[in-house]
Design an enzyme around this catalytic site. Structure first.
Site, PDB file in Angstrom:
ATOM      1  N   TYR A 164     -66.639  -1.227 -28.018  1.00  0.00           N
ATOM      2  CA  TYR A 164     -65.654  -0.206 -27.628  1.00  0.00           C
ATOM      3  C   TYR A 164     -64.277  -0.519 -28.260  1.00  0.00           C
ATOM      4  O   TYR A 164     -63.879  -1.687 -28.328  1.00  0.00           O
ATOM      5  CB  TYR A 164     -65.571  -0.177 -26.093  1.00  0.00           C
ATOM      6  CG  TYR A 164     -64.397   0.611 -25.578  1.00  0.00           C
ATOM      7  CD1 TYR A 164     -64.275   1.972 -25.852  1.00  0.00           C
ATOM      8  CD2 TYR A 164     -63.383  -0.002 -24.844  1.00  0.00           C
ATOM      9  CE1 TYR A 164     -63.180   2.690 -25.410  1.00  0.00           C
ATOM     10  CE2 TYR A 164     -62.292   0.718 -24.387  1.00  0.00           C
ATOM     11  CZ  TYR A 164     -62.195   2.066 -24.683  1.00  0.00           C
ATOM     12  OH  TYR A 164     -61.113   2.771 -24.249  1.00  0.00           O
ATOM     13  N   LYS A 201     -66.223   5.809 -15.673  1.00  0.00           N
ATOM     14  CA  LYS A 201     -67.289   6.638 -16.245  1.00  0.00           C
ATOM     15  C   LYS A 201     -68.320   6.981 -15.171  1.00  0.00           C
ATOM     16  O   LYS A 201     -67.987   7.580 -14.180  1.00  0.00           O
ATOM     17  CB  LYS A 201     -67.911   5.921 -17.444  1.00  0.00           C
ATOM     18  CG  LYS A 201     -66.900   5.246 -18.363  1.00  0.00           C
ATOM     19  CD  LYS A 201     -65.901   6.215 -18.980  1.00  0.00           C
ATOM     20  CE  LYS A 201     -64.930   5.475 -19.867  1.00  0.00           C
ATOM     21  NZ  LYS A 201     -63.707   6.196 -20.134  1.00  0.00           N
ATOM     22  N   ASP A 228     -71.103  -5.624 -21.253  1.00  0.00           N
ATOM     23  CA  ASP A 228     -70.516  -4.347 -20.836  1.00  0.00           C
ATOM     24  C   ASP A 228     -71.666  -3.369 -20.595  1.00  0.00           C
ATOM     25  O   ASP A 228     -72.369  -2.973 -21.526  1.00  0.00           O
ATOM     26  CB  ASP A 228     -69.570  -3.833 -21.935  1.00  0.00           C
ATOM     27  CG  ASP A 228     -68.834  -2.558 -21.525  1.00  0.00           C
ATOM     28  OD1 ASP A 228     -69.338  -1.824 -20.646  1.00  0.00           O
ATOM     29  OD2 ASP A 228     -67.763  -2.285 -22.098  1.00  0.00           O
ATOM     30  N   ARG A 254     -52.937  -7.301  -3.171  1.00  0.00           N
ATOM     31  CA  ARG A 254     -53.148  -7.519  -4.599  1.00  0.00           C
ATOM     32  C   ARG A 254     -54.491  -8.204  -4.878  1.00  0.00           C
ATOM     33  O   ARG A 254     -54.998  -8.164  -5.994  1.00  0.00           O
ATOM     34  CB  ARG A 254     -51.997  -8.344  -5.193  1.00  0.00           C
ATOM     35  CG  ARG A 254     -51.896  -8.140  -6.704  1.00  0.00           C
ATOM     36  CD  ARG A 254     -50.689  -8.789  -7.332  1.00  0.00           C
ATOM     37  NE  ARG A 254     -50.761 -10.213  -7.294  1.00  0.00           N
ATOM     38  CZ  ARG A 254     -49.937 -11.014  -6.598  1.00  0.00           C
ATOM     39  NH1 ARG A 254     -48.958 -10.508  -5.874  1.00  0.00           N
ATOM     40  NH2 ARG A 254     -50.074 -12.310  -6.623  1.00  0.00           N
TER      41      ARG A 254
END
Ligand SMILES: Cc1ncc(COP(=O)(O)O)c(C=O)c1O
Length: 404
Positions: free
Chosen positions: A111, A208, A183, A58
């Site tokens: 966004y 992306k 970002d 994890r």
């Protein structure tokens, strides 16, 4: 790392050595969840964070670790944390700096998922925020409150391609001792490196351009070693936003062609923007590579190239715009961007639908706005597809006027 390597060499060779046992040149996939310790003392040190070790799936795995080191080097950061989506990167980074009663300054042109995080999730935890027009740097200073703890921006922005002055905003943040989170999804580390311009943390949707093949959802956070360590152990691990070795492996493969892909995305997008701007059916084109873009000179200064996204408004509003999108044959109607395929979408009804119409208009997201993620196909085919669809849109517009 070889200090004289240029970017394309770095993308391929950074942190990549043949496997010492097998001599395999391509990376190994290690999906193991558990890792053995030589003794109990070492296990205790790993859990306490005294030694940085991969010890439980994890928190990371060796395949991801290899990828994180590459991303950190490409962004010019000390360390990187790979997570399960771009939104996981954004939420982990923000929750790492914000707690109850803290305030965040957020660029207004952001966004849709980030907008939703601030509007619906953050208030449930007592986090305050203001959307600010960060193109005017003094407005950031004006919005700073006593409880402001972070400045969050996106440049170029999705979908309006607004460019923000990274160096100037970083200076203001330094003056007030506020961490600046950027970002960098639309640029990828190949075209822009905000940390080198003064930002503290970079976030990416690796879904992306970084992966670039439309088959992985992932995200990255890049910054100082202590920040990344804290985010891994105290936020990402507790939220369980880990990235698997299988997906890390796909990204490691996709990343090798980042440079050639980005160069092709940029040259195709520039051609599309140039042609659309002159087309009689187009009202407005948003692309930082056009001299008509309000921040064209700034874009040339802080970005290596202008990116693969072109947004535009077709004359005739929503009905004609919808007809145009439906007439495209090569470009596919899709939510994502940065894939080899040219993808088209309608922000008002798709990616930014979570923003109420009045708010959307404030940010310039009109009903006629269309976002095109220009792909890697032959440019002649992309242009022919757009021109045929625009012709059909024109027929609809002329037809509707005749009916009137
Ligand atoms: C600029 C930007 N940031 C973040 C995200 C969120 O990424 P993900 O879908 O990987 O969570 C997106 C998604 O489109 C985006 O365009």
């Amino acid at each position: 790392m070889h200090s004289t390597w240029k970017l394309n060499t770095k993308v391929i060779h950074e942190n990549s050595q043949p496997n010492p046992q097998t001599k395999a040149i391509s990376h190994s996939i290690v999906p193991a969840v558990a890792y053995a310790f030589p003794n109990a003392e070492m296990a205790a040190k790993a859990v306490s964070g005294e030694v940085e070790l991969t010890y439980y799936g994890r928190y990371g795995n060796p395949t991801l670790e290899n990828l994180e080191n590459k991303i950190a080097a490409l962004e010019g950061g000390e360390a990187a944390l790979g997570v399960s989506s771009g939104m996981a990167a954004i939420s982990t980074a923000l929750l790492g700096f914000l707690k109850k009663d803290d305030h965040a300054i957020v660029t207004q042109d952001v966004y849709g998922g980030t907008f939703s995080f601030f509007n619906s999730l953050a208030p449930r935890f007592g986090i305050e925020f203001d959307f600010v027009d960060c193109t005017v740097v003094s407005k950031i200073e004006d919005a700073i409150r006593q409880n402001t703890k972070v400045v969050y921006i996106e440049t170029p922005s999705n979908p309006k391609l607004t460019i923000l002055n990274l160096e100037e905003i970083a200076k203001v943040c330094k003056k007030y001792n506020l961490p600046l989170i950027v970002d960098n999804t639309f640029m990828s580390p190949y075209l822009q490196n905000p940390l080198m311009l003064g930002a503290d943390v970079v976030v990416h949707s690796a879904t992306k351009y970084i992966n670039g093949h439309g088959d992985v959802v992932a995200g990255f956070i890049v910054g100082k070693q202590d920040v990344i360590h804290r985010l891994r152990r105290k936020v990402m691990g507790d939220l369980g936003q880990n990235l698997s070795a299988w997906e890390s492996s796909l990204i490691l493969r996709g990343l090798k062609t980042l440079g050639v892909r980005m160069e092709r995305h940029c040259s195709n997008a520039q051609r599309v923007a140039d042609i659309l701007e002159k087309h009689p059916m187009i009202k407005k084109v948003y692309y930082p590579g056009l001299p008509s873009h309000p921040q064209h000179l700034l874009a040339k200064k802080q970005m290596k190239d202008m990116g693969g996204i072109v947004s535009f408004e077709v004359k005739g509003g929503l009905a004609v715009g919808t007809h145009f999108i439906n007439s495209l044959k090569l470009a596919m109607i899709s939510f994502s961007l940065g894939d080899p395929e040219t993808l088209v979408q309608h922000p008002a009804s798709m990616t930014h639908a979570s923003i109420p119409p009045a708010e959307r208009l404030k940010f310039g997201i009109t009903d006629g706005l269309i976002r095109l993620s220009v792909g890697l196909e032959d440019i002649e085919d992309i242009i022919a597809d757009l021109q045929i669809a625009l012709l059909q849109a024109e027929e609809v517009m002329v037809g509707s006027k005749e009916v009137l």
